[in-house]
Design a protein around this motif. Structure first.
Motif, PDB file in Angstrom:
ATOM      1  N   ALA A 224      -4.108   0.283   0.416  1.00 51.29           N
ATOM      2  CA  ALA A 224      -3.699   1.676   0.240  1.00 51.29           C
ATOM      3  C   ALA A 224      -2.508   1.721  -0.713  1.00 51.29           C
ATOM      4  O   ALA A 224      -1.744   0.757  -0.810  1.00 51.29           O
ATOM      5  CB  ALA A 224      -3.311   2.295   1.582  1.00 51.29           C
ATOM      6  N   SER A 226       0.882   4.054  -1.546  1.00 49.13           N
ATOM      7  CA  SER A 226       1.689   5.127  -0.952  1.00 49.13           C
ATOM      8  C   SER A 226       1.877   6.298  -1.912  1.00 49.13           C
ATOM      9  O   SER A 226       2.175   6.103  -3.087  1.00 49.13           O
ATOM     10  CB  SER A 226       3.065   4.591  -0.552  1.00 49.13           C
ATOM     11  N   ALA A 255       2.666   3.532   6.267  1.00 51.30           N
ATOM     12  CA  ALA A 255       1.830   2.431   6.771  1.00 51.30           C
ATOM     13  C   ALA A 255       1.182   2.818   8.102  1.00 51.30           C
ATOM     14  O   ALA A 255      -0.011   2.579   8.321  1.00 51.30           O
ATOM     15  CB  ALA A 255       2.672   1.169   6.933  1.00 51.30           C
ATOM     16  N   TYR A 258      -2.051   4.502   8.262  1.00 52.86           N
ATOM     17  CA  TYR A 258      -3.235   3.739   7.860  1.00 52.86           C
ATOM     18  C   TYR A 258      -3.479   2.492   8.706  1.00 52.86           C
ATOM     19  O   TYR A 258      -4.265   1.632   8.307  1.00 52.86           O
ATOM     20  CB  TYR A 258      -3.117   3.354   6.380  1.00 52.86           C
ATOM     21  N   ALA A 262      -6.176  -0.008   6.721  1.00 58.53           N
ATOM     22  CA  ALA A 262      -5.679  -0.692   5.517  1.00 58.53           C
ATOM     23  C   ALA A 262      -5.093  -2.049   5.885  1.00 58.53           C
ATOM     24  O   ALA A 262      -4.538  -2.225   6.971  1.00 58.53           O
ATOM     25  CB  ALA A 262      -4.623   0.158   4.813  1.00 58.53           C
ATOM     26  N   LEU A 265      -0.363  -2.273   1.811  1.00 57.37           N
ATOM     27  CA  LEU A 265       0.114  -0.981   1.303  1.00 57.37           C
ATOM     28  C   LEU A 265       1.010  -1.236   0.103  1.00 57.37           C
ATOM     29  O   LEU A 265       2.003  -1.970   0.203  1.00 57.37           O
ATOM     30  CB  LEU A 265       0.910  -0.239   2.391  1.00 57.37           C
ATOM     31  N   THR A 305      -2.939  -3.133  -7.494  1.00 62.38           N
ATOM     32  CA  THR A 305      -3.755  -2.858  -6.310  1.00 62.38           C
ATOM     33  C   THR A 305      -4.904  -3.866  -6.203  1.00 62.38           C
ATOM     34  O   THR A 305      -5.185  -4.387  -5.119  1.00 62.38           O
ATOM     35  CB  THR A 305      -4.297  -1.413  -6.384  1.00 62.38           C
TER      36      THR A 305
END
Ligand code: GDP
Ligand code: CA
Length: 312
Positions: A224, A226, A255, A258, A262, A265, A305
């Protein structure tokens, strides 16, 4: 080339996706988009998040305003005002053309996903643009005084000024996931949650039981990003909602939104001091610049990512 499924809202998601399709083959990108902001305006079916993604990836978005199309004119809305119609939700002339075609197709019986796929091809998108569901799913806001408002009534009508006490995703329990969205989650090498508003863009996707279940049983990493930078939203009500609904705006609060879905993060460098608190939630923090000032910054964030997934 990895197959990437991305959960996305409108503006934050679209900016991120523009970076992502610059660093991976867009043919391997499957966008699962929020539809819970959709509304009937002047008899037209408006899908704000699908359209932000469509316009941004097509290079037609008004980047400064953050929604709608560049070089927009407002003649239709002027006529609406003169004719005594409702004008609280702004629809530009160029934008209206799209809503006309979508609304006609929906009335003729086409599912939203079919209309959207057709529009995506017409506007030159090379990735898959998938509404999370073809069923009716609508966000409702309960304000702190306990008033219940349809999402756009609160967001646009009241300029999201009222504090949010609760959010409901009407229709989510009985909504079926779009089969192509489920398939994208099941066949992806990596799932990404875009830097979108969790409460307004991501949770309504996860509120569809089949989609949440698919994400919970994934065997591939989910990273994920932010939407808060230094504990503040870049745009919109995300920080105010974190404060009223989650009790704070740190990276650890993001966090916690999720947990279970996830593995990592990506948080901004400005939030580096919160990294250990993120780790304490069981989600791995990745510290990087996350402000997507331009296409290059968005591409760099997409690269971070993808690399984060390798480390999961
Ligand atoms: P909406 O549906 O149009 O409201 O858009 P999203 O839910 O997809 O995204 C809204 C979120 O994007 C906001 O909470 C912003 O803080 C976030 N956002 C916008 N630009 C950026 C950016 O450059 N970097 C990061 N990290 N977040 C951003
Ligand atoms: Ca939205």
């Amino acid at each position: 080339m990895p197959r990437v499924a991305v959960l996305s809202g409108g503006v934050g998601g679209a900016r991120f996706l523009r970076g992502l399709v610059a660093v991976v083959d867009p043919g391997n990108v499957y966008v699962i988009a929020n539809v819970a902001d959709d509304a009937e305006i002047l008899g037209l079916h408006v899908s704000p998040d699908l359209d932000s993604i469509l316009y941004t990836l097509a290079g037609l978005a008004d980047e400064e305003r953050g929604w709608g199309r560049a070089d927009e004119t407002w003649n239709a809305l002027d006529t609406v005002a003169r004719a005594g119609g409702e004008t609280w939700f702004l629809l530009g002339d160029r934008d209206i053309g799209l809503h006309l075609v979508r609304t006609q197709a929906l009335r003729a019986g086409d599912p939203l996903s079919v209309v959207t796929a057709r529009l995506a091809v017409r506007f030159g998108l090379r990735c898959a643009l998938l509404p999370s569901t073809d069923d009716r799913l609508r966000t409702a806001i309960v304000t702190s005084p306990g008033e219940r408002l349809a999402f756009q009534e609160w967001f646009v009508g009241r300029r999201h000024a009222d504090e949010v006490a609760a959010v409901h995703y009407d229709g989510a329990e009985s909504a079926r996931a779009l089969p192509a969205a489920l398939e994208a989650l099941e066949t992806a090498d990596l799932v990404v949650i875009a830097p979108s508003n969790p409460f307004l863009s991501i949770h309504p996707i996860l509120a569809v039981p089949e989609l949440r279940a698919a994400l919970e049983r994934r065997r591939v990493p989910c990273v994920a990003v932010s939407p808060l930078v230094g504990g503040a939203a870049v745009k919109g009500p995300a920080a105010a909602m974190f404060a009223s609904l989650a009790g704070g705006t740190t990276a650890a609060h993001v966090a916690r939104a999720y947990v279970g879905v996830a593995d990592a993060l990506v948080v901004d460098e400005a939030d580096a001091p919160d990294a250990h608190a993120v780790a304490a939630t069981g989600i791995q923090p990745i510290v990087a610049p996350t402000l997507m000032r331009d296409a290059e910054a968005a591409a760099a964030l997409a690269r971070v990512t993808l690399e984060a997934a390798v480390a999961c």
